[in-house]
Design a protein around this motif. Sequence first.
Motif, PDB file in Angstrom:
ATOM      1  N   LYS A 277     -28.164 -78.797  67.624  1.00  0.00           N
ATOM      2  CA  LYS A 277     -28.329 -77.356  67.378  1.00  0.00           C
ATOM      3  C   LYS A 277     -27.731 -76.530  68.522  1.00  0.00           C
ATOM      4  CE  LYS A 277     -32.274 -74.138  67.372  1.00  0.00           C
ATOM      5  NZ  LYS A 277     -32.010 -73.181  66.296  1.00  0.00           N
ATOM      6  N   ASP A 278     -28.065 -76.878  69.750  1.00  0.00           N
ATOM      7  CA  ASP A 278     -27.588 -76.082  70.882  1.00  0.00           C
ATOM      8  C   ASP A 278     -26.083 -76.236  71.087  1.00  0.00           C
ATOM      9  OD1 ASP A 278     -29.926 -74.856  71.396  1.00  0.00           O
ATOM     10  OD2 ASP A 278     -30.247 -75.682  73.403  1.00  0.00           O
ATOM     11  N   GLU A 281     -24.669 -73.977  68.340  1.00  0.00           N
ATOM     12  CA  GLU A 281     -24.970 -72.537  68.451  1.00  0.00           C
ATOM     13  C   GLU A 281     -24.474 -71.925  69.750  1.00  0.00           C
ATOM     14  OE1 GLU A 281     -29.101 -71.996  67.505  1.00  0.00           O
ATOM     15  OE2 GLU A 281     -28.764 -72.480  65.379  1.00  0.00           O
ATOM     16  N   ALA A 309     -31.154 -79.452  62.344  1.00  0.00           N
ATOM     17  CA  ALA A 309     -30.650 -78.625  63.448  1.00  0.00           C
ATOM     18  C   ALA A 309     -30.214 -77.248  62.973  1.00  0.00           C
ATOM     19  CB  ALA A 309     -29.484 -79.327  64.141  1.00  0.00           C
ATOM     20  N   ILE A 310     -29.429 -77.213  61.882  1.00  0.00           N
ATOM     21  CA  ILE A 310     -28.849 -75.904  61.507  1.00  0.00           C
ATOM     22  C   ILE A 310     -29.076 -75.511  60.047  1.00  0.00           C
ATOM     23  CG2 ILE A 310     -27.025 -76.040  63.273  1.00  0.00           C
ATOM     24  CD1 ILE A 310     -25.121 -76.656  60.811  1.00  0.00           C
TER      25      ILE A 310
END
Lengths: 543, 543
Positions: A277-278, A281, A309-310
């Motif tokens: 995710k990080d 993003e 995650a997204i």
Amino acid sequence: MQNQLEKLANNSKSIKIDIAQINPIVGDLNGNTQKIIKLTQEAYIRGCDLLVFPELSLIGYPPEDLLLHEGFVQQVQDKVTLINQTISNNISIIFGAPYKKDDILYNSAYLIQNSQVYFYHKQNLPNYGVFDEKRYFESGNEPFIFECQGKKISLVICEDAWTSDIISISANKGVQIIISINASPFQIGKHSQRIEQIKQRVLETKTNFIYVNMVGAQDELVFDGASFAMNSNANITLQLPLFKEAVQSVSFTSPITLFDTDPIEKTIYDALVLATKDYIEKNDVFNGVVIGLSGGIDSALTLAIAADAIGTEHIKAIMMPYKYTSNISLEDAKIQATTMNVDYHEINIHIIVDSFNTQLNTLFIGMETDTTEENIQARIRGTLLMAISNKLGKIVLTTSNKSEIAVGYTTLYGDMSGGFAPLKDVNKTLVYQLAKYRNTISTIIPERVIDRKPSAELAPNQADQDSLPSYNELDAILTLFIEQKYSVKHIIKQGFNEQTVKYITQMVLNNEYKRRQSAPGPKISPNAFGKERRYPMTSKFQP
Amino acid sequence: MQNQLEKLANNSKSIKIDIAQINPIVGDLNGNTQKIIKLTQEAYIRGCDLLVFPELSLIGYPPEDLLLHEGFVQQVQDKVTLINQTISNNISIIFGAPYKKDDILYNSAYLIQNSQVYFYHKQNLPNYGVFDEKRYFESGNEPFIFECQGKKISLVICEDAWTSDIISISANKGVQIIISINASPFQIGKHSQRIEQIKQRVLETKTNFIYVNMVGAQDELVFDGASFAMNSNANITLQLPLFKEAVQSVSFTSPITLFDTDPIEKTIYDALVLATKDYIEKNDVFNGVVIGLSGGIDSALTLAIAADAIGTEHIKAIMMPYKYTSNISLEDAKIQATTMNVDYHEINIHIIVDSFNTQLNTLFIGMETDTTEENIQARIRGTLLMAISNKLGKIVLTTSNKSEIAVGYTTLYGDMSGGFAPLKDVNKTLVYQLAKYRNTISTIIPERVIDRKPSAELAPNQADQDSLPSYNELDAILTLFIEQKYSVKHIIKQGFNEQTVKYITQMVLNNEYKRRQSAPGPKISPNAFGKERRYPMTSKFQP
């Protein structure tokens, strides 16, 4: 006498310390500064005396060579000035940032109190594993003790608290609280190691301890947060969540139970989800992900991680069958995509493979079929995924796991293609465990994918175990060789077949060149591929 | 009185010191040991008193994480014992190897003299640029002075000689000669820096100096050799060749002229040739190289380097035209291959491109043509080259240069594919200079390739300068940003257009992810891509 009474009053007056377990972005001086200011204003309003942010929280961790760039440290100083001018005089804050004096750079903790800026310079600089702090920083050599609401507080940074010497000096002179700010990355078992270390320091010093950790992921590192407070009796009295930003008030009074009872699979899975995710993003150029499904367990788990995650709506799953793809694989890939409500496409690669074969025919005439043809299939799939990535603005997630990356059972520029590899540090045995764990939340990975015999399906009736030992045996040998760094002799002594050990360990060394060109992926083990493992490609070492 | 006379006699007796500038292989303990023994026996026979090998010459440099592997240091000790048992008592030798005591590892110089083994532990450990020595070693803290043939000799290692303090302590007590053993990698201007530094030390100490450097390449580093002796008047009295193994006897009597007058293009070109040769030969799994020719300057120069490294007979040159490939490109590629007598093949990629387009049609329907289609061409070419590599056992040489790698004007898994990238640290301006230099030896690169406007030929009438400033301007900005690490403001102040500088520097930062997956290539600049540049991929730093 009156003075004495006043002092007692001051001492007994309670201090309100809050931990700000934040997720900064590396190099995002504007964003991180605004986050610090905003949280400080909120803390001031609720009556907090001292708000503590993690190590290097103003610039993110690890900043790597950004630290060497002209203007970087000046930009940091400008932000410190801005923070100092903006926040109220009635709250003190601590955050981490670099500090330069006489051309010497320190990894420092900044205390802003009553419009004054004070510094503590980290003394114990880690320079092993994933850490390169001696590349950038000089060691400080003085403890730092300050007062806040009449309490004497000592400040240290991360590695400083991992040995007795620095803490024993920091904690004398009547210090009542030790605060350690950290950017301590996740790996299996790390959190209990931290607690064990801090417990030792508390037992040595009989002093309350506040451990403030960073949260969030940066390239190959995941910071798990889990900041905590421990009272002078070595009881944990506060723990902040894993893998989430949080602000909480410190108490030293009531011992609590830790959430350490979560199954390890949950913790690892959550780490992989946050890392993915990080990465996506924070690199805000992608509108989603594209994953090549194979009907196998690795891509199935990667799809699950991506969805968690997204969100499924941002994912494109691509199945690219060829003549060696079994019906079971086709069915299972489709079933999972349908179950998860993920956009699913099939692209048959037959005519592309044929076109390559036609054009290579003259050069390869009279030569046997070998892994060349297997790699062509894998590279066509990689090229298709990258084309979809380029056209649609979605990042390709690589599905390779640690076991196959270790022995090179994977195609460079083929299935290794991609921007991020969530399973890079997850060995095959753990892939199965994580898939099973994820299915306990909701059944999204078809059981058959977990149960069937693993195969790359790049040749007729191929199975991974045709050329490799069982994954249980392989992963055991790999762990001893890669994580424990045992010699071949030592591994054989543990009861493994001599020939197998020699074959496997040589494959690991021979495939260093592939890993040098591999996608980044989150570290979860004590020795991850990536910046933690720095092996020569050219080497004749006989392990 | 007799003792005094004897001493004088001893002192006046000359000592014969030889420098063994060798090319060890990392991790090749057997091979390196045999080389040390053989050269020692030869030196003994010709009456040498002291033979000096480079820093860490027993294990190669840099050994990286091999040092952390169980058994590695024990293997080293076994080899030291073997050397000690094998060589004659009538010759002393110095070589570099790690030494472990009480679980502490040192970067040490070993002196074997009269069957005794003595150690000096490096004090100044470099931990910047390409160096990670503090990851592995602790610093020594004592000078080492020994006697040989009545001479007092002090021994130091590499970085120890780059500051006054260690040398001033090492050179007192009547030391007549200082010996420094080194593994100092090549970069432009490095050799004169070394001489300048040693001159300073000699002027400070008035002591004869022997500088012994390693030669040969290891992954991304090239060691240029060029060992030398400087007498106490700071005159160079001996210099060993660049880029070649050599053994020569030290004299401090007659000043010599340096070969520093070679054009810099020759030195750089020779560095690239040795880097390519050693990478291929030390990784002895390749029977040659395969190169994708484009008719452009980068692949033309790469082909020349490869031929000078391993001979034309081991090379396959592959031209892979598509509809944007100009006739000029086709002609020039063929002319160069013919001139050089290199095996040349053409593989037309039309039908492969068509097959990709057909299969992607459904997914891309209604969408504009963009760089996706350019990347597909590049990735087809990469896949073809890798197929030929897999089938024939030849390594693919990547032809990307530093300028295009810097701004990402190159396709990941496309033209970036390959095992080694000779031009990785060579910017476009320098590519032209090196091509012109190589043609002064023999005209192998068609003049038209050097003169024509550069183009990737991935789209109709494309030219590099459609999307980039001139290479002169681009390379100037890149040097200021990457090598000097200047801020954007500072670069603009040098007289460059603000918009251009912002655009270019942002492209450099945005393409960190591509470089993370790029092939290795030799460092020649003060800041090469690779382990020397450690930038985060995820970063919002505004430079």
